[in-house]
Design a protein around this motif. Structure first.
Motif, PDB file in Angstrom:
ATOM      1  N   SER A   1      -3.941  11.635  -7.109  1.00  0.00           N
ATOM      2  CA  SER A   1      -4.959  10.740  -6.274  1.00  0.00           C
ATOM      3  C   SER A   1      -4.592   9.119  -6.099  1.00  0.00           C
ATOM      4  N   PHE A   2      -4.901   8.597  -5.032  1.00  0.00           N
ATOM      5  CA  PHE A   2      -4.576   7.129  -4.881  1.00  0.00           C
ATOM      6  C   PHE A   2      -5.639   6.511  -4.236  1.00  0.00           C
ATOM      7  N   MET A   3      -5.970   5.172  -4.575  1.00  0.00           N
ATOM      8  CA  MET A   3      -6.725   4.444  -4.047  1.00  0.00           C
ATOM      9  C   MET A   3      -6.710   2.869  -4.303  1.00  0.00           C
ATOM     10  N   GLU A   4      -6.811   1.854  -3.532  1.00  0.00           N
ATOM     11  CA  GLU A   4      -6.939   0.619  -3.783  1.00  0.00           C
ATOM     12  C   GLU A   4      -8.239   0.107  -3.938  1.00  0.00           C
ATOM     13  N   ALA A   6       1.930   7.960  -5.847  1.00  0.00           N
ATOM     14  CA  ALA A   6       0.952   9.014  -6.046  1.00  0.00           C
ATOM     15  C   ALA A   6       1.301  10.476  -5.685  1.00  0.00           C
ATOM     16  N   LYS A   7       2.133  10.463  -4.450  1.00  0.00           N
ATOM     17  CA  LYS A   7       2.608  11.863  -3.835  1.00  0.00           C
ATOM     18  C   LYS A   7       3.668  12.360  -4.536  1.00  0.00           C
ATOM     19  N   LEU A  52       0.753  -1.351   0.003  1.00  0.00           N
ATOM     20  CA  LEU A  52      -0.182   0.003  -0.131  1.00  0.00           C
ATOM     21  C   LEU A  52       0.922   1.254   0.141  1.00  0.00           C
ATOM     22  N   GLU A  53       1.928   1.219   0.852  1.00  0.00           N
ATOM     23  CA  GLU A  53       2.814   2.438   0.996  1.00  0.00           C
ATOM     24  C   GLU A  53       3.548   2.906  -0.621  1.00  0.00           C
ATOM     25  N   GLY A  82       2.239   2.450  -3.349  1.00  0.00           N
ATOM     26  CA  GLY A  82       1.053   3.159  -4.151  1.00  0.00           C
ATOM     27  C   GLY A  82       1.030   4.643  -3.672  1.00  0.00           C
ATOM     28  N   GLN A  83       0.983   4.824  -2.302  1.00  0.00           N
ATOM     29  CA  GLN A  83       0.948   6.116  -1.715  1.00  0.00           C
ATOM     30  C   GLN A  83       2.155   7.018  -1.943  1.00  0.00           C
ATOM     31  N   SER A  84       3.248   6.043  -2.006  1.00  0.00           N
ATOM     32  CA  SER A  84       4.486   7.022  -2.372  1.00  0.00           C
ATOM     33  C   SER A  84       4.604   7.485  -3.992  1.00  0.00           C
TER      34      SER A  84
END
Length: 216
Positions: free
Chosen positions: A146-149, A140-141, A133-134, A136-138
């Motif tokens: 924006s980011f979503m699973e 996106a940042k 998950l991290e 994907g978040q990284s």
């Protein structure tokens, strides 16, 4: 523009073949899921109307083929797109590593102000996860998106991902319309001021002319 909507937004689904783009489209547009979904050939699309504030927005969602042999065909479909769901499969790291290629293509063929939502699909398969998950978040940042699973199979966050994209497009479009209106009004004011200055100059000339004649 369709008569039954206030806005028509073109949205594209992009990402490697097999990440679940078609099932995300089916789930959002028809609330359906197909376990044996076949790879998309070329492009497919579906519609869904959404109420945003007091406006009706019709989303025209294009599902593009992820296979490399179709890229020359589908790249032209970025034209006119206001938003994109950039999809990868959390159980296949290679699809996450391909995102840089997709982002490059987006920026080459898409509009500079296109709204992008990064989507890590198949979140129901946590036991097979290869992308954290991290991660994907990284990304996106880093890319300022924006980011979503999501899980098209379990219908997790599918609605939320599409609605977030559509609402962001609406915000961007509204701001652009407001800026265009402000610019237009400013130009109209300058034109009026310019005309007033011309009128004033003419009036001064007309006033001075008889005086000059009288001196002679």
């Amino acid at each position: 523009m369709d008569e039954d909507c206030d806005f028509l937004f073109k949205v594209v689904l992009i990402g490697d073949s097999g990440v679940g783009k078609s099932n995300l489209l089916y789930r959002f547009s028809k609330d359906e899921f197909y376990l044996d979904s076949k790879p998309t050939i070329g492009v497919e699309f579906a519609y869904r109307s959404i109420k945003v504030g007091d406006k009706i927005v019709k989303a025209q969602i294009w599902d593009t083929a992820g296979q490399e042999r179709f890229r020359a065909i589908t790249s032209s479909y970025y034209r006119g797109a206001l938003g994109a769901l950039l999809v990868y499969d959390i159980t296949k790291k290679s699809t996450f590593e391909s995102l840089k290629k997709w982002l490059k293509e987006l920026r080459e063929f898409g509009d500079a102000e296109m709204v992008v939502v990064l989507v890590g699909n198949k979140s129901d398969l946590l036991h097979s996860r290869e992308v954290n998950l991290e991660d994907g978040q990284s990304l996106a940042k880093l890319e300022q998106v924006s980011f979503m699973e999501t899980s098209a199979k379990e219908n997790l966050n599918v609605e939320e991902a599409f609605l977030h994209l559509i609402h962001r497009i609406y915000e961007v479009t509204s701001h652009k319309s407001l800026d265009a209106k402000t610019t237009s009004e400013s130009l109209d004011l300058k034109t009026l001021q310019g005309n007033k200055e011309i009128i004033c100059i003419d009036e001064v000339s007309a006033t001075k002319q008889p005086s000059s004649c009288c001196l002679h």
